[in-house]
Every structure is written in C-alpha cells, then in structure tokens.
Design an enzyme around this catalytic site. Structure first.
Site, PDB file in Angstrom:
ATOM      1  N   VAL A 145      -2.806   9.885  -6.893  1.00 54.25           N
ATOM      2  CA  VAL A 145      -1.909  10.336  -5.835  1.00 54.25           C
ATOM      3  C   VAL A 145      -0.563  10.313  -6.663  1.00 54.25           C
ATOM      4  CG1 VAL A 145      -0.978  10.754  -3.669  1.00 54.25           C
ATOM      5  CG2 VAL A 145      -3.380  10.043  -3.817  1.00 54.25           C
ATOM      6  N   LEU A 173       0.687  -1.398   0.055  1.00 51.13           N
ATOM      7  CA  LEU A 173       0.039   0.006  -0.037  1.00 51.13           C
ATOM      8  C   LEU A 173       0.793   1.333  -0.164  1.00 51.13           C
ATOM      9  CD1 LEU A 173      -2.764  -1.232   2.446  1.00 51.13           C
ATOM     10  CD2 LEU A 173      -2.847  -1.163   0.047  1.00 51.13           C
ATOM     11  N   GLY A 198      -9.012   3.446  -7.677  1.00 50.20           N
ATOM     12  CA  GLY A 198      -8.442   4.628  -7.824  1.00 50.20           C
ATOM     13  C   GLY A 198      -8.299   4.965  -9.547  1.00 50.20           C
ATOM     14  N   SER A 239       2.605   3.822  -7.083  1.00 52.93           N
ATOM     15  CA  SER A 239       2.163   2.481  -7.643  1.00 52.93           C
ATOM     16  C   SER A 239       2.940   1.691  -6.942  1.00 52.93           C
ATOM     17  CB  SER A 239       2.263   2.430  -9.238  1.00 52.93           C
ATOM     18  OG  SER A 239       2.665   1.133  -9.616  1.00 52.93           O
ATOM     19  N   GLY A 280      -1.786   6.229  -2.776  1.00 51.57           N
ATOM     20  CA  GLY A 280      -2.895   6.184  -3.681  1.00 51.57           C
ATOM     21  C   GLY A 280      -4.007   5.290  -2.899  1.00 51.57           C
ATOM     22  N   HIS A 281      -3.652   4.389  -2.211  1.00 50.05           N
ATOM     23  CA  HIS A 281      -4.566   3.481  -1.772  1.00 50.05           C
ATOM     24  C   HIS A 281      -5.237   4.224  -0.480  1.00 50.05           C
ATOM     25  CE1 HIS A 281      -1.754   0.121  -3.057  1.00 50.05           C
ATOM     26  NE2 HIS A 281      -2.953  -0.095  -3.702  1.00 50.05           N
ATOM     27  N   ASP A 292      -5.835   3.618 -12.239  1.00 48.66           N
ATOM     28  CA  ASP A 292      -6.179   2.379 -13.219  1.00 48.66           C
ATOM     29  C   ASP A 292      -7.507   2.769 -13.697  1.00 48.66           C
ATOM     30  OD1 ASP A 292      -4.049   0.696 -12.359  1.00 48.66           O
ATOM     31  OD2 ASP A 292      -4.712   0.764 -10.402  1.00 48.66           O
ATOM     32  N   GLN A 341      -9.339  -0.016 -15.681  1.00 49.86           N
ATOM     33  CA  GLN A 341      -9.848  -1.042 -14.528  1.00 49.86           C
ATOM     34  C   GLN A 341     -11.238  -0.420 -14.136  1.00 49.86           C
ATOM     35  OE1 GLN A 341      -7.916  -3.363 -11.346  1.00 49.86           O
ATOM     36  NE2 GLN A 341      -8.428  -1.738 -10.199  1.00 49.86           N
ATOM     37  N   ARG A 348       4.167  -0.824  -8.179  1.00 49.21           N
ATOM     38  CA  ARG A 348       5.443  -1.406  -8.953  1.00 49.21           C
ATOM     39  C   ARG A 348       6.250  -0.098  -8.898  1.00 49.21           C
ATOM     40  NH1 ARG A 348       0.710  -3.858 -11.805  1.00 49.21           N
ATOM     41  NH2 ARG A 348       1.318  -6.252 -12.030  1.00 49.21           N
TER      42      ARG A 348
HETATM   43  O1  PAF Z   1      -6.397  -2.378  -8.434  1.00 51.04           O
HETATM   44  C1  PAF Z   1      -5.985  -3.575  -7.908  1.00 51.04           C
HETATM   45  O2  PAF Z   1      -5.275  -3.439  -6.965  1.00 51.04           O
HETATM   46  C2  PAF Z   1      -6.398  -4.821  -8.332  1.00 51.04           C
HETATM   47  O3  PAF Z   1      -6.647  -4.851  -9.703  1.00 51.04           O
HETATM   48  C3  PAF Z   1      -7.655  -5.255  -7.905  1.00 51.04           C
HETATM   49  C4  PAF Z   1      -9.002  -4.228  -7.989  1.00 51.04           C
HETATM   50  C5  PAF Z   1      -7.590  -5.548  -6.322  1.00 51.04           C
HETATM   51  C6  PAF Z   1      -8.334  -6.812  -8.051  1.00 51.04           C
HETATM   52  O4  PAF Z   1      -7.562  -7.725  -8.131  1.00 51.04           O
END
Ligand code: PAF
Length: 294
Positions: A176, A32, A147, A185, A35-36, A150, A153, A187
C-alpha cells in the site's frame, strides 16, 4: 476484539474458536498503517475466518546498533485500528513471554535469506524465521498473510513453511502506497519533513526500472545501474542495494526474463527504506507490479 498477552491465554481462547472455521493470522510488529490494514483485509476475506493479529517488536531480528529501542510502539492506537479492520483476536505478548530464556533454538533459512537485506542485516532473517516459527506454533493458523513490501521476508517464510512442512497456507497482500508513491512503513515515522519529501524517489526509481523493461531492456546490470542512479538523484544518502533478481527465490540473473523482482534499500540520513516491484517479463509484454506469489 479479544486481547491476549500470554501464550496460555491465547491458546485457551483459540481452543474455543478452532474448528468453527479457518484461523487467518497476520503477524506484525505494531505501529500499524494501512499496509497492515491490507493484510488484515486479506485475512478477513477468507470465508468464515477467525482473524488473529500479533503485535510483538521482536528483539532477535534487530542487529546491534539498529532501531530496536526506538521502534515505534503504540499498542492502544494499534488495538483500535485492528478492531476497526475487523480483527477478532490480538496477541500482544511481552519479550519475557516470548523469550523467557535466551533462545537456544534458531531457524536458519538458507538461499532466499542471503542476498539483498541478508547481506546488510546479518542475523535479521534468522530472527524473523525463528519468531515466525514460534508464532505459528503458538497460534497454529491455517492461513498467514504477509505484505509484499517485505518480499524477501515473505520468500524466507515460504521456504520455512515448505521445508518444515508447516500446515499453513501463505497469502501476500499488495504493497500500500501513499499518494506520492512512498510504500507505507512503520519506519516512515522517522523521516524529517525534507527526507519525507525525497522518500518517494525510491519507488520512482523502481518504476523507472520498470519503464526500461517495458521498453525492451533485458540486461539486469543496465537496469540496476539506472535504478541506482535514480535513487542517488532523488537525494538518498547511501544505497545498500538496487538489484534485479528472480522473484521465485531471489537467485541472481543476467537477463530479466520471467518473473523478476526489482528491489532496493537506501538511506535518508539515519533511516533505511526498502521497496520492490515484481514484473512478469514475457517475450511480447511486461506486466508491472504483479504479486510475488499466488
Ligand atoms: O514484518 C514484520 O512486521 C516482522 O518481521 C514479523 C513478520 C512480524 C516478524 O517479527
């Protein structure tokens, strides 16, 4: 903060709070960052909400050769962060808990899942849509927060919710950024110091596209070419895409008018970064960095 590792334990725990107020859910894969934190804050801001976060590195959304095994895992540090952000319940299941047998049922969202990352990560959004459908079925949230970083997504999940009439209202938390503009991120932890120095170039390239829009350029291919050129000039080793699309559904466009997303994915050696900016392009003015959907 209550921590549950199994589906029955989570269901029993949430049965005790359901009905007292809305359940606001933040699904994550852990490692985390702020952003989270923004997603949890958005959930926390829902009046009277019980905030549930999940941490699950979902194997079905990683392709062969992708970073599933080396994806950062930091459950203890993540739990401390979530508790500090005001999360009430953490669901952290094992892979066996989520997939006791290989999944026979898949959720395939057409349309928004197909361009951009969909072209380069086949099966990725099928894995995301399936695990999010499972998580929604397990948690049964009233609200779920994703977020804007993504964005594709979020649009795939919006289509899933609409098409399957899931009783959950979606919210978007703004991207963020680090002080130099790099989108936060999990990553980013992969980046070597020299790559980290170059990484903000992705956002700067999108900002450059925004400047062209603000100056009156409306031709999508011209803007894409300029964004791609700026990403290359920043030292990225490979570009998957740098595209302008309609922000409503990621459909293709020739002229940038209305709500437009500039999205890019590019590599610094073995690390693939994505970023995007959403613009409201009106006849008279361009609003930069607006939210993907209200
Ligand atoms: O954005 C993420 O962290 C993932 O793609 C999610 C939405 C938790 C699904 O695994």
């Amino acid at each position: 903060m209550q921590v549950c590792h199994t589906i029955p334990a989570l269901r029993a725990h949430l049965a005790g709070v359901r009905g007292a107020g809305p359940i606001a859910f933040v699904p994550t894969m852990g490692a985390l960052h702020d952003g989270h934190g923004a997603c949890v804050r958005e959930a926390r801001a829902v009046a009277g909400a019980h905030v549930v976060a999940s941490i699950f590195v979902n194997p079905t959304q990683f392709g062969p050769g992708e970073d599933f095994t080396r994806y950062p895992r930091a459950l203890n540090a993540d739990s401390a962060l979530l508790a500090g952000w005001g999360c009430d319940t953490l669901f952290a299941p094992s892979a066996e808990e989520m997939y006791p047998v290989p999944s026979r049922t898949w959720v395939e969202v057409t349309g928004a899942s197909e361009p951009l990352c969909g072209r380069f990560r086949p099966g990725h959004f099928r894995g995301v849509a399936t695990v999010v459908a499972k998580l929604f079925s397990i948690v049964q949230p009233d609200i779920a927060v994703f977020g804007q970083k993504d964005a594709q997504q979020a649009l795939v999940i919006r289509a899933l919710v609409q098409d399957l009439n899931l009783p959950v209202s979606l919210r978007i938390a703004r991207t963020v950024r680090e002080a130099d503009g790099l989108a936060m991120s999990s990553r980013n932890a992969y980046l070597a110091p020299e790559e980290r120095r170059r990484a903000p170039g992705l956002f700067r390239a999108l900002e450059n596209g925004g400047r062209l829009l603000a100056a009156g350029e409306r031709d999508a291919r011209t803007i894409e070419a300029a964004v791609g050129e700026a990403i290359r000039a920043a030292g990225f080793t490979r570009i998957d895409y740098a595209e302008a699309r309609r922000a409503a559904d990621l459909s293709a466009l020739e002229r940038c008018e209305g709500r437009v997303i500039l999205a890019a994915a590019a590599w610094l050696s073995a690390t693939r970064l994505i970023d995007n900016m959403v613009f409201d392009v009106g006849p008279q003015r361009v609003d930069a960095d607006v939210t993907l959907f209200p």
